[in-house]
Design a protein around this motif. Sequence first.
Motif, mmCIF file in Angstrom:
data_model
loop_
_atom_site.group_PDB
_atom_site.id
_atom_site.type_symbol
_atom_site.label_atom_id
_atom_site.label_comp_id
_atom_site.label_asym_id
_atom_site.label_seq_id
_atom_site.Cartn_x
_atom_site.Cartn_y
_atom_site.Cartn_z
ATOM 1 N N ASP A 177 -6.617 15.291 3.845
ATOM 2 C CA ASP A 177 -5.783 14.720 2.797
ATOM 3 C C ASP A 177 -6.475 13.438 2.325
ATOM 4 O O ASP A 177 -6.693 12.517 3.126
ATOM 5 C CB ASP A 177 -4.395 14.420 3.374
ATOM 6 C CG ASP A 177 -3.401 13.973 2.310
ATOM 7 O OD1 ASP A 177 -3.834 13.413 1.285
ATOM 8 O OD2 ASP A 177 -2.195 14.191 2.506
ATOM 9 N N ALA B 95 -7.332 0.829 1.241
ATOM 10 C CA ALA B 95 -6.374 -0.145 0.701
ATOM 11 C C ALA B 95 -5.925 -1.128 1.782
ATOM 12 O O ALA B 95 -5.792 -2.322 1.516
ATOM 13 C CB ALA B 95 -5.169 0.585 0.105
ATOM 14 N N LEU B 96 -5.706 -0.634 2.993
ATOM 15 C CA LEU B 96 -5.298 -1.528 4.084
ATOM 16 C C LEU B 96 -6.387 -2.555 4.381
ATOM 17 O O LEU B 96 -6.108 -3.734 4.573
ATOM 18 C CB LEU B 96 -5.002 -0.732 5.360
ATOM 19 C CG LEU B 96 -3.660 -0.022 5.451
ATOM 20 C CD1 LEU B 96 -3.549 0.710 6.789
ATOM 21 C CD2 LEU B 96 -2.504 -1.004 5.297
ATOM 22 N N ARG C 257 -7.946 6.850 1.224
ATOM 23 C CA ARG C 257 -7.525 5.830 0.253
ATOM 24 C C ARG C 257 -6.646 4.775 0.921
ATOM 25 O O ARG C 257 -6.748 3.583 0.628
ATOM 26 C CB ARG C 257 -6.764 6.485 -0.897
ATOM 27 C CG ARG C 257 -7.665 7.391 -1.724
ATOM 28 C CD ARG C 257 -6.875 8.184 -2.733
ATOM 29 N NE ARG C 257 -7.684 9.253 -3.296
ATOM 30 C CZ ARG C 257 -7.192 10.290 -3.950
ATOM 31 N NH1 ARG C 257 -5.891 10.419 -4.131
ATOM 32 N NH2 ARG C 257 -7.988 11.215 -4.430
ATOM 33 N N ALA C 258 -5.763 5.223 1.809
ATOM 34 C CA ALA C 258 -4.871 4.276 2.486
ATOM 35 C C ALA C 258 -5.660 3.349 3.400
ATOM 36 O O ALA C 258 -5.396 2.146 3.457
ATOM 37 C CB ALA C 258 -3.809 5.033 3.278
ATOM 38 N N GLU D 186 -8.739 -3.595 2.371
ATOM 39 C CA GLU D 186 -8.882 -4.520 1.243
ATOM 40 C C GLU D 186 -7.698 -5.480 1.140
ATOM 41 O O GLU D 186 -7.852 -6.622 0.723
ATOM 42 C CB GLU D 186 -9.055 -3.732 -0.053
ATOM 43 C CG GLU D 186 -10.405 -3.020 -0.110
ATOM 44 C CD GLU D 186 -10.572 -2.115 -1.313
ATOM 45 O OE1 GLU D 186 -11.681 -1.563 -1.478
ATOM 46 O OE2 GLU D 186 -9.610 -1.930 -2.079
ATOM 47 N N VAL E 216 0.873 -1.173 0.000
ATOM 48 C CA VAL E 216 0.000 0.000 0.000
ATOM 49 C C VAL E 216 0.908 1.219 0.000
ATOM 50 O O VAL E 216 1.677 1.438 0.940
ATOM 51 C CB VAL E 216 -0.918 0.030 1.245
ATOM 52 C CG1 VAL E 216 -1.767 1.300 1.230
ATOM 53 C CG2 VAL E 216 -1.819 -1.201 1.270
ATOM 54 N N LEU E 217 0.837 1.980 -1.065
ATOM 55 C CA LEU E 217 1.695 3.158 -1.188
ATOM 56 C C LEU E 217 1.124 4.328 -0.402
ATOM 57 O O LEU E 217 -0.068 4.347 -0.061
ATOM 58 C CB LEU E 217 1.834 3.547 -2.666
ATOM 59 C CG LEU E 217 2.302 2.439 -3.617
ATOM 60 C CD1 LEU E 217 2.376 2.965 -5.050
ATOM 61 C CD2 LEU E 217 3.657 1.894 -3.187
ATOM 62 N N SER E 218 1.961 5.321 -0.138
ATOM 63 C CA SER E 218 1.499 6.501 0.606
ATOM 64 C C SER E 218 0.346 7.200 -0.096
ATOM 65 O O SER E 218 -0.452 7.889 0.541
ATOM 66 C CB SER E 218 2.646 7.505 0.768
ATOM 67 O OG SER E 218 3.658 6.955 1.547
ATOM 68 N N SER E 219 0.268 7.046 -1.383
ATOM 69 C CA SER E 219 -0.822 7.668 -2.136
ATOM 70 C C SER E 219 -2.152 6.982 -1.860
ATOM 71 O O SER E 219 -3.203 7.474 -2.238
ATOM 72 C CB SER E 219 -0.524 7.576 -3.636
ATOM 73 O OG SER E 219 -0.440 6.213 -4.031
ATOM 74 N N GLY E 220 -2.088 5.810 -1.201
ATOM 75 C CA GLY E 220 -3.299 5.038 -0.945
ATOM 76 C C GLY E 220 -3.531 3.978 -2.004
ATOM 77 O O GLY E 220 -4.457 3.179 -1.894
ATOM 78 N N ARG F 282 -5.475 11.024 0.788
ATOM 79 C CA ARG F 282 -4.670 9.804 0.915
ATOM 80 C C ARG F 282 -5.040 9.011 2.161
ATOM 81 O O ARG F 282 -4.897 7.792 2.187
ATOM 82 C CB ARG F 282 -3.184 10.147 0.973
ATOM 83 C CG ARG F 282 -2.641 10.759 -0.303
ATOM 84 C CD ARG F 282 -1.177 11.052 -0.158
ATOM 85 N NE ARG F 282 -0.903 11.839 1.042
ATOM 86 C CZ ARG F 282 0.256 11.854 1.668
ATOM 87 N NH1 ARG F 282 1.251 11.118 1.253
ATOM 88 N NH2 ARG F 282 0.438 12.613 2.736
ATOM 89 N N VAL F 283 -5.481 9.716 3.200
ATOM 90 C CA VAL F 283 -5.822 9.032 4.452
ATOM 91 C C VAL F 283 -6.981 8.068 4.221
ATOM 92 O O VAL F 283 -6.962 6.918 4.683
ATOM 93 C CB VAL F 283 -6.161 10.073 5.548
ATOM 94 C CG1 VAL F 283 -6.684 9.399 6.793
ATOM 95 C CG2 VAL F 283 -4.936 10.915 5.867
ATOM 96 N N VAL G 193 2.537 2.775 3.226
ATOM 97 C CA VAL G 193 1.697 2.931 4.405
ATOM 98 C C VAL G 193 2.017 1.792 5.358
ATOM 99 O O VAL G 193 1.840 0.617 5.025
ATOM 100 C CB VAL G 193 0.200 2.906 4.029
ATOM 101 C CG1 VAL G 193 -0.664 2.924 5.282
ATOM 102 C CG2 VAL G 193 -0.127 4.095 3.149
ATOM 103 N N ARG H 191 -2.583 0.567 -4.220
ATOM 104 C CA ARG H 191 -1.881 -0.700 -4.010
ATOM 105 C C ARG H 191 -1.006 -0.988 -5.214
ATOM 106 O O ARG H 191 -1.343 -0.616 -6.346
ATOM 107 C CB ARG H 191 -2.880 -1.833 -3.789
ATOM 108 C CG ARG H 191 -3.475 -1.786 -2.404
ATOM 109 C CD ARG H 191 -4.577 -2.782 -2.244
ATOM 110 N NE ARG H 191 -4.080 -4.148 -2.096
ATOM 111 C CZ ARG H 191 -4.897 -5.202 -1.988
ATOM 112 N NH1 ARG H 191 -6.195 -5.040 -2.024
ATOM 113 N NH2 ARG H 191 -4.387 -6.399 -1.834
#
Lengths: 194, 167
Positions: free
Chosen positions: B114, B123-124, B119-120, B126, A43-47, B116-117, B93, A49
Motif C-alpha cells: 500500500d 510525512a512523519l 507516504r506516511a 518530514e 499526517v493523514l492516512s493517505s500519507g 500510503r505506508v 497517522v 500532510r
Amino acid sequence: MIDWAELGMSPIAVPDPRRDRERRLAELGRDVVGSAYLRGDFVLSSGARSNYYFDKYLFETKPGILRGLAHFLAELVPPQTDRIAGTELGAVALATALSLETGLPFVIARKGTKAYSTARMVEGEIYPGDRVIVVEDVISTGAQGIRAANRIKEVGANVLGILAVIDREQGGPEAISAAGYTLTTLFSRKDLGI
Amino acid sequence: MTTTKTTARTWELLGRGGSASDERAARRPAKYRGLSDPHGAEELGRALTEKIRGLSPAAIVIWEEPEDVVLGHVVGRELSLPVVRAFDADGLVGHSAGLPAAARVVLVTDAVRDARVVRAARALAEQGGGSLVGTAVLIETPLLREEAAGAGSIVSLAQAAEPEGTV
C-alpha cells in the motif's frame, strides 16, 4: 386583497419544505464544523500532510449531530438497498445511526492492508447479491471508501454507491469514480466554508 | 535503488524455494506467509540490517503490522536505533513516541502493499524536520518501485516479479 386586520386575523407563514430542509442541512454543517474542525499539522492516512483535520469522533459521538446526519443520509439511500456497510471504526457509528433511521441492517467492513485467510473482512450478515450502500465519514483521497466497497464486492454483494458526510476535495470523488463506484456526500469542504 | 542479489537461503526463508540462478522462482505464486518462523525472521532481519547500515539512519519507522513489528525489532536491536510504530488512527497517522527531531529515517517493512505506508513514513519524518532516507523491504514489489521517488534509497533482499498483492 384580504384585509387580515379587518378580519381580526394575521396571515400564517407556511414554511417552504425545500428551503426549510436546506436551512436545517446548513445548520447541521455548522454544527459539524463547530464540533470537529481542528487546525494544526496533521499526517493523514493517505500519507498527505494537512493544516486542518475533521475529527470524525467529535461529531459522531454527539447524538444530536449523529441523528441529523442519519436523517439526511437516509434521504440518499436508494430504495432498493438491502444493507448498509460501515468501515471500522469511525463509520460504524454512522452506519448504526443510518440503520436505525432506515430500518435496514448493516455490516462492518474491516480495514487493514493485509488480508489473512482466517479473518472475516466483513462482519455481520451479508449474502451474495445483496445490494449495499457503503457509508463513510470523511472522504480524502477516497482510498478507504474504495477499499470498503471492494471488501463488500469480494463477498459477492453489489455496491450501489458510497455515501459520505464530508468531501475534503482531495481527489476522492474522482478516484472513487475511477474505481467504478458512485459517491454522494452531504457536504463538500466548500459547502462548509473552509 | 540497489541491485538485489538474492541468495538461495533467502528464497528458502521467504518460502519460495528456487535458487539465486533460478529466475523463475521469483515468478512462482508466492508462498510467503509472513515471518512465522522466529529463526527465519532473525536471519532475514539481520540480512536486511546489513543493507540498511550504509544509510546511516537515526530511527526506524514501521507500520503496525505483525511482520513489520517483528522485523523492526530485529533491525532496531541490531542497529541500536529507536523503532517508531506508525498506525492508521482512523483518518490520521498515529505513531508511538520516540522519533528524534530532524532524524534520518528508514522505513522497514516486509513488502510494500500500500503506497500510503511509504507516504506516511515520509510525512512523519518530514513533520519532525527529518527525512525518509530509505525504504528497506524483504520483497521489493512493483508498487514500491512506483513510489521510488518518495521512498529514499530502496534496499531489498528479493524482488517480486509478480503483481503486487501476491506477496
